[in-house]
Design a protein around this motif. Structure first.
Motif, PDB file in Angstrom:
ATOM      1  N   LEU A   4      42.319   9.830  -6.425  1.00  0.00           N
ATOM      2  CA  LEU A   4      42.007   9.664  -7.842  1.00  0.00           C
ATOM      3  C   LEU A   4      41.906  12.047  -8.581  1.00  0.00           C
ATOM      4  CD1 LEU A   4      39.749   8.504  -6.154  1.00  0.00           C
ATOM      5  CD2 LEU A   4      38.951   8.240  -8.636  1.00  0.00           C
ATOM      6  N   SER A   5      42.851  11.392  -9.213  1.00  0.00           N
ATOM      7  CA  SER A   5      43.226  12.070 -10.052  1.00  0.00           C
ATOM      8  C   SER A   5      43.044  12.625 -11.778  1.00  0.00           C
ATOM      9  CB  SER A   5      44.948  12.531 -10.050  1.00  0.00           C
ATOM     10  OG  SER A   5      45.097  12.980  -8.500  1.00  0.00           O
ATOM     11  N   GLY A   6      42.165  13.523 -12.140  1.00  0.00           N
ATOM     12  CA  GLY A   6      41.853  13.030 -13.600  1.00  0.00           C
ATOM     13  C   GLY A   6      41.170  11.984 -14.113  1.00  0.00           C
ATOM     14  N   VAL A   7      40.293  11.034 -13.404  1.00  0.00           N
ATOM     15  CA  VAL A   7      39.894  10.120 -14.062  1.00  0.00           C
ATOM     16  C   VAL A   7      39.194   9.709 -14.702  1.00  0.00           C
ATOM     17  CG1 VAL A   7      39.381   7.963 -13.376  1.00  0.00           C
ATOM     18  CG2 VAL A   7      40.568   8.596 -11.328  1.00  0.00           C
ATOM     19  N   HIS A   8      39.327   9.484 -16.306  1.00  0.00           N
ATOM     20  CA  HIS A   8      38.463   9.519 -16.690  1.00  0.00           C
ATOM     21  C   HIS A   8      38.101   8.258 -17.497  1.00  0.00           C
ATOM     22  CE1 HIS A   8      37.877  13.624 -19.040  1.00  0.00           C
ATOM     23  NE2 HIS A   8      39.588  13.715 -17.929  1.00  0.00           N
ATOM     24  N   LYS A   9      36.766   7.418 -18.037  1.00  0.00           N
ATOM     25  CA  LYS A   9      36.570   6.362 -18.309  1.00  0.00           C
ATOM     26  C   LYS A   9      35.469   6.226 -19.372  1.00  0.00           C
ATOM     27  CE  LYS A   9      37.135   2.317 -18.917  1.00  0.00           C
ATOM     28  NZ  LYS A   9      38.156   1.837 -20.063  1.00  0.00           N
ATOM     29  N   ALA A  10      35.118   5.927 -20.276  1.00  0.00           N
ATOM     30  CA  ALA A  10      34.533   5.519 -21.341  1.00  0.00           C
ATOM     31  C   ALA A  10      34.392   3.851 -21.692  1.00  0.00           C
ATOM     32  CB  ALA A  10      34.726   6.694 -22.703  1.00  0.00           C
ATOM     33  N   PHE A  11      33.176   3.811 -22.122  1.00  0.00           N
ATOM     34  CA  PHE A  11      32.419   2.649 -22.662  1.00  0.00           C
ATOM     35  C   PHE A  11      32.365   2.686 -23.911  1.00  0.00           C
ATOM     36  CE2 PHE A  11      32.358   1.860 -18.160  1.00  0.00           C
ATOM     37  CZ  PHE A  11      33.231   0.637 -17.432  1.00  0.00           C
ATOM     38  N   GLY A  12      32.827   2.572 -25.281  1.00  0.00           N
ATOM     39  CA  GLY A  12      32.514   3.640 -26.253  1.00  0.00           C
ATOM     40  C   GLY A  12      32.397   4.477 -26.405  1.00  0.00           C
ATOM     41  N   ALA A  13      30.566   4.660 -26.770  1.00  0.00           N
ATOM     42  CA  ALA A  13      30.138   6.644 -26.746  1.00  0.00           C
ATOM     43  C   ALA A  13      30.389   6.739 -25.489  1.00  0.00           C
ATOM     44  CB  ALA A  13      29.548   6.636 -27.853  1.00  0.00           C
ATOM     45  N   ASN A  14      29.130   6.245 -24.508  1.00  0.00           N
ATOM     46  CA  ASN A  14      29.447   6.674 -23.144  1.00  0.00           C
ATOM     47  C   ASN A  14      30.221   6.541 -22.211  1.00  0.00           C
ATOM     48  OD1 ASN A  14      28.145   6.554 -21.369  1.00  0.00           O
ATOM     49  ND2 ASN A  14      27.463   4.761 -20.520  1.00  0.00           N
TER      50      ASN A  14
END
Length: 248
Positions: A4-14
């Motif tokens: 995993l490299s630089g993994v981002h995940k958001a759900f709305g503002a979270n």
């Protein structure tokens, strides 16, 4: 095996994952620890390709998890679910053989049953259990059946989601020992999510702590107790005081 490299995940503002970097070598067992709601399950779903990251890349065996044949990709994995997740209307052997009967390269029923019984034996259950229904089993037996199902198709990678939840200390020890034996015996790569520090010490080669969307610490399990990271030390020792704020 898993990168995993630089993994981002958001759900709305979270913002759940905020730049996760993590590497799991082939044939090793990694345990991911962290408080509830820190993103452990989301990370696992991203690796499986069930949730698409907003940024970053995840590869399994060099393959981008968002590309290629999904059936072939998922066939590489086995999964032990937190609550065993057995199908109530199916007999034990049918649960264990579920992928063998329905997945790519499905087998004849008799052959699938034979393999299922072999796996049932491997997790320490008697062959007679094969024709019972899940409701006829104890919680520990159900967990063993779930483990038998996870290894039935000889996967390259196995995920364990809170493998000892709801089990007494003795049965937890049995499951931990089985997991360790199977990982070594089959030479699989394993990723486990757990809060149980006894499980961590029993089954991990490496440990990664996820907090606030980032990997706070990762390293060999033998170095965990000597690590200086205050977040890790508070978590593994269950201290009320420290940088991790408890919800009151």
């Amino acid at each position: 095996m898993i990168q995993l490299s630089g993994v981002h995940k958001a759900f709305g503002a979270n913002r759940v994952l905020r730049g996760v970097d993590l590497s799991l070598p082939k044939g090793q067992s990694m345990v991911i620890i962290g408080g509830s709601g820190t993103g452990k399950s989301v990370l696992l779903k991203c690796v499986l390709g069930l949730v698409r990251p907003d940024q970053g890349q995840i590869t399994v065996g060099g393959q981008d998890v968002t590309q290629g044949d999904r059936d072939a990709f998922l066939a590489r994995f086995g999964m032990l679910f937190q609550g065993a997740a057995l199908f109530d209307s199916m007999r034990v052997w049918e649960n264990v053989a579920f992928r063998l009967l329905r997945g790519p390269g499905r087998l004849p029923k008799a052959e699938a049953r034979e393999i299922a019984i072999e796996k049932i034996r491997r997790v320490g259950l008697k062959p007679q259990v094969a024709d019972l229904f899940p409701a006829e089993l104890s919680g520990g037996m159900q967990k063993r059946v779930g483990l038998a199902r996870a290894i039935a198709a000889n996967p390259e990678i196995i995920f364990f989601d809170e493998p000892t939840t709801g089990l007494d200390p003795i049965m937890s020890g049995v499951i931990n020992q089985l997991i360790r034996e199977i990982v070594v015996e089959l030479g699989v790569t394993a990723m486990t999510i757990t809060h149980d520090m006894t499980s961590v010490r029993a089954i991990a080669d490496r440990v990664a702590m996820l907090h606030d969307g980032l990997i706070r610490w990762t390293g060999p399990v033998a170095e965990m107790d000597q690590a200086v990271d205050p977040y890790l030390q508070q978590f593994i020792h269950g201290r009320a005081e420290g940088p991790i704020e408890s919800v009151r």
